[in-house]
Scaffold this motif. Sequence first.
Motif, PDB file in Angstrom:
ATOM      1  N   VAL A 116      45.493  34.205  34.367  1.00 28.64           N
ATOM      2  CA  VAL A 116      45.586  32.838  34.831  1.00 28.64           C
ATOM      3  C   VAL A 116      45.842  32.850  36.334  1.00 28.64           C
ATOM      4  O   VAL A 116      46.886  33.325  36.779  1.00 28.64           O
ATOM      5  CB  VAL A 116      46.736  32.083  34.121  1.00 28.64           C
ATOM      6  CG1 VAL A 116      46.848  30.652  34.625  1.00 28.64           C
ATOM      7  CG2 VAL A 116      46.552  32.129  32.612  1.00 28.64           C
ATOM      8  N   PRO A 117      44.893  32.345  37.122  1.00 35.69           N
ATOM      9  CA  PRO A 117      45.148  32.242  38.564  1.00 35.69           C
ATOM     10  C   PRO A 117      46.311  31.283  38.821  1.00 35.69           C
ATOM     11  O   PRO A 117      46.404  30.234  38.187  1.00 35.69           O
ATOM     12  CB  PRO A 117      43.846  31.676  39.128  1.00 35.69           C
ATOM     13  CG  PRO A 117      42.820  31.909  38.071  1.00 35.69           C
ATOM     14  CD  PRO A 117      43.557  31.899  36.765  1.00 35.69           C
ATOM     15  N   TYR A 118      47.204  31.658  39.719  1.00 32.92           N
ATOM     16  CA  TYR A 118      48.339  30.797  40.047  1.00 32.92           C
ATOM     17  C   TYR A 118      48.729  31.024  41.503  1.00 32.92           C
ATOM     18  O   TYR A 118      48.189  31.894  42.178  1.00 32.92           O
ATOM     19  CB  TYR A 118      49.527  31.073  39.121  1.00 32.92           C
ATOM     20  CG  TYR A 118      50.144  32.428  39.334  1.00 32.92           C
ATOM     21  CD1 TYR A 118      51.236  32.578  40.178  1.00 32.92           C
ATOM     22  CD2 TYR A 118      49.631  33.561  38.716  1.00 32.92           C
ATOM     23  CE1 TYR A 118      51.798  33.829  40.404  1.00 32.92           C
ATOM     24  CE2 TYR A 118      50.184  34.804  38.928  1.00 32.92           C
ATOM     25  CZ  TYR A 118      51.266  34.928  39.759  1.00 32.92           C
ATOM     26  OH  TYR A 118      51.808  36.149  39.978  1.00 32.92           O
ATOM     27  N   GLY A 119      49.677  30.262  41.960  1.00 30.77           N
ATOM     28  CA  GLY A 119      50.149  30.381  43.331  1.00 30.77           C
ATOM     29  C   GLY A 119      49.417  29.405  44.237  1.00 30.77           C
ATOM     30  O   GLY A 119      48.608  28.590  43.794  1.00 30.77           O
ATOM     31  N   SER A 120      49.684  29.513  45.514  1.00 23.11           N
ATOM     32  CA  SER A 120      49.136  28.549  46.466  1.00 23.11           C
ATOM     33  C   SER A 120      47.626  28.692  46.649  1.00 23.11           C
ATOM     34  O   SER A 120      46.967  27.747  47.063  1.00 23.11           O
ATOM     35  CB  SER A 120      49.844  28.685  47.813  1.00 23.11           C
ATOM     36  OG  SER A 120      49.651  29.993  48.331  1.00 23.11           O
ATOM     37  N   ASP A 121      47.062  29.837  46.331  1.00 21.93           N
ATOM     38  CA  ASP A 121      45.628  30.039  46.525  1.00 21.93           C
ATOM     39  C   ASP A 121      44.885  30.209  45.198  1.00 21.93           C
ATOM     40  O   ASP A 121      43.854  30.850  45.117  1.00 21.93           O
ATOM     41  CB  ASP A 121      45.381  31.267  47.414  1.00 21.93           C
ATOM     42  CG  ASP A 121      43.942  31.334  47.928  1.00 21.93           C
ATOM     43  OD1 ASP A 121      43.316  30.276  48.123  1.00 21.93           O
ATOM     44  OD2 ASP A 121      43.444  32.471  48.094  1.00 21.93           O
ATOM     45  N   TRP A 122      45.410  29.622  44.111  1.00 21.04           N
ATOM     46  CA  TRP A 122      44.793  29.798  42.800  1.00 21.04           C
ATOM     47  C   TRP A 122      43.359  29.291  42.776  1.00 21.04           C
ATOM     48  O   TRP A 122      42.486  29.927  42.183  1.00 21.04           O
ATOM     49  CB  TRP A 122      45.611  29.124  41.693  1.00 21.04           C
ATOM     50  CG  TRP A 122      45.528  27.622  41.718  1.00 21.04           C
ATOM     51  CD1 TRP A 122      46.352  26.762  42.373  1.00 21.04           C
ATOM     52  CD2 TRP A 122      44.544  26.812  41.073  1.00 21.04           C
ATOM     53  NE1 TRP A 122      45.947  25.466  42.181  1.00 21.04           N
ATOM     54  CE2 TRP A 122      44.832  25.462  41.389  1.00 21.04           C
ATOM     55  CE3 TRP A 122      43.429  27.093  40.272  1.00 21.04           C
ATOM     56  CZ2 TRP A 122      44.068  24.399  40.924  1.00 21.04           C
ATOM     57  CZ3 TRP A 122      42.665  26.024  39.815  1.00 21.04           C
ATOM     58  CH2 TRP A 122      42.988  24.711  40.131  1.00 21.04           C
ATOM     59  N   TYR A 123      43.110  28.161  43.433  1.00 18.17           N
ATOM     60  CA  TYR A 123      41.772  27.591  43.402  1.00 18.17           C
ATOM     61  C   TYR A 123      40.787  28.492  44.145  1.00 18.17           C
ATOM     62  O   TYR A 123      39.690  28.764  43.659  1.00 18.17           O
ATOM     63  CB  TYR A 123      41.778  26.176  44.002  1.00 18.17           C
ATOM     64  CG  TYR A 123      40.421  25.517  43.942  1.00 18.17           C
ATOM     65  CD1 TYR A 123      39.928  25.012  42.748  1.00 18.17           C
ATOM     66  CD2 TYR A 123      39.625  25.418  45.074  1.00 18.17           C
ATOM     67  CE1 TYR A 123      38.681  24.417  42.686  1.00 18.17           C
ATOM     68  CE2 TYR A 123      38.373  24.820  45.022  1.00 18.17           C
ATOM     69  CZ  TYR A 123      37.912  24.328  43.820  1.00 18.17           C
ATOM     70  OH  TYR A 123      36.677  23.758  43.764  1.00 18.17           O
ATOM     71  N   GLY A 124      41.173  28.974  45.310  1.00 20.74           N
ATOM     72  CA  GLY A 124      40.312  29.883  46.067  1.00 20.74           C
ATOM     73  C   GLY A 124      40.001  31.147  45.292  1.00 20.74           C
ATOM     74  O   GLY A 124      38.866  31.633  45.290  1.00 20.74           O
ATOM     75  N   TYR A 125      41.018  31.688  44.613  1.00 24.15           N
ATOM     76  CA  TYR A 125      40.814  32.892  43.801  1.00 24.15           C
ATOM     77  C   TYR A 125      39.804  32.626  42.686  1.00 24.15           C
ATOM     78  O   TYR A 125      38.864  33.389  42.483  1.00 24.15           O
ATOM     79  CB  TYR A 125      42.150  33.351  43.202  1.00 24.15           C
ATOM     80  CG  TYR A 125      41.992  34.450  42.182  1.00 24.15           C
ATOM     81  CD1 TYR A 125      41.849  35.776  42.590  1.00 24.15           C
ATOM     82  CD2 TYR A 125      41.963  34.176  40.824  1.00 24.15           C
ATOM     83  CE1 TYR A 125      41.698  36.787  41.660  1.00 24.15           C
ATOM     84  CE2 TYR A 125      41.805  35.182  39.894  1.00 24.15           C
ATOM     85  CZ  TYR A 125      41.675  36.483  40.313  1.00 24.15           C
ATOM     86  OH  TYR A 125      41.506  37.478  39.398  1.00 24.15           O
ATOM     87  N   LEU A 126      40.006  31.507  41.980  1.00 24.61           N
ATOM     88  CA  LEU A 126      39.106  31.188  40.872  1.00 24.61           C
ATOM     89  C   LEU A 126      37.672  31.001  41.366  1.00 24.61           C
ATOM     90  O   LEU A 126      36.729  31.538  40.776  1.00 24.61           O
ATOM     91  CB  LEU A 126      39.581  29.932  40.143  1.00 24.61           C
ATOM     92  CG  LEU A 126      38.726  29.487  38.959  1.00 24.61           C
ATOM     93  CD1 LEU A 126      38.676  30.564  37.888  1.00 24.61           C
ATOM     94  CD2 LEU A 126      39.254  28.191  38.384  1.00 24.61           C
ATOM     95  N   VAL A 127      37.509  30.292  42.464  1.00 25.02           N
ATOM     96  CA  VAL A 127      36.170  30.066  43.008  1.00 25.02           C
ATOM     97  C   VAL A 127      35.529  31.383  43.432  1.00 25.02           C
ATOM     98  O   VAL A 127      34.348  31.634  43.162  1.00 25.02           O
ATOM     99  CB  VAL A 127      36.220  29.053  44.185  1.00 25.02           C
ATOM    100  CG1 VAL A 127      34.899  29.003  44.927  1.00 25.02           C
ATOM    101  CG2 VAL A 127      36.602  27.680  43.668  1.00 25.02           C
ATOM    102  N   ARG A 128      36.298  32.260  44.076  1.00 23.74           N
ATOM    103  CA  ARG A 128      35.763  33.578  44.462  1.00 23.74           C
ATOM    104  C   ARG A 128      35.318  34.362  43.243  1.00 23.74           C
ATOM    105  O   ARG A 128      34.255  34.973  43.237  1.00 23.74           O
ATOM    106  CB  ARG A 128      36.816  34.388  45.233  1.00 23.74           C
ATOM    107  CG  ARG A 128      36.874  34.099  46.697  1.00 23.74           C
ATOM    108  CD  ARG A 128      37.692  35.145  47.453  1.00 23.74           C
ATOM    109  NE  ARG A 128      38.958  35.491  46.838  1.00 23.74           N
ATOM    110  CZ  ARG A 128      40.079  34.775  46.939  1.00 23.74           C
ATOM    111  NH1 ARG A 128      40.094  33.643  47.616  1.00 23.74           N
ATOM    112  NH2 ARG A 128      41.189  35.192  46.366  1.00 23.74           N
TER     113      ARG A 128
END
Length: 148
Positions: A116-128
């Motif tokens: 599960v992506p989490y933290g302040s950059d979760w969205y960027g991680y998921l998109v990458r």
Amino acid sequence: MIQSQLRRSAADCAALATAGSRVRLCKGAYDAPHEVAFTTRAEVDRSYARCLRALMRGDGYPMLATHDPRLIEIGAAQARLTGRGPADFEYQMLYGIRPAEQRRLAAEGARMRVYVPYGSDWYGYLVRRLAERPANLAFFVRSLITRS
């Protein structure tokens, strides 16, 4: 983590498949020169299967990071052939990609780890992660459409 797209990965898996090791096997998604990496999906998949066999035959703990149905089935077949039970290896997938398959594996008694992506950059991680492999995006969109 071992990326099956690298030409050296089967040898690395064989060397690392020792008692006490935990090896996470993924396809890999980073651009690499042809000299060091397989470049076609078929080559990467064949390498993944070779790596999988080495890990399953070894004494370590394989962690199969894939959403690919064919590679999941190969993993299950290798587990049966090598006498590995659910406590002896695990599947790993990203949250939101193939949730029905995650539930199916868990219902069958397999160990299923969901990232599960989490933290302040979760969205960027998921998109990458989705952008790294177009197939991931297709799995993700299908999951949203068929979510029950």
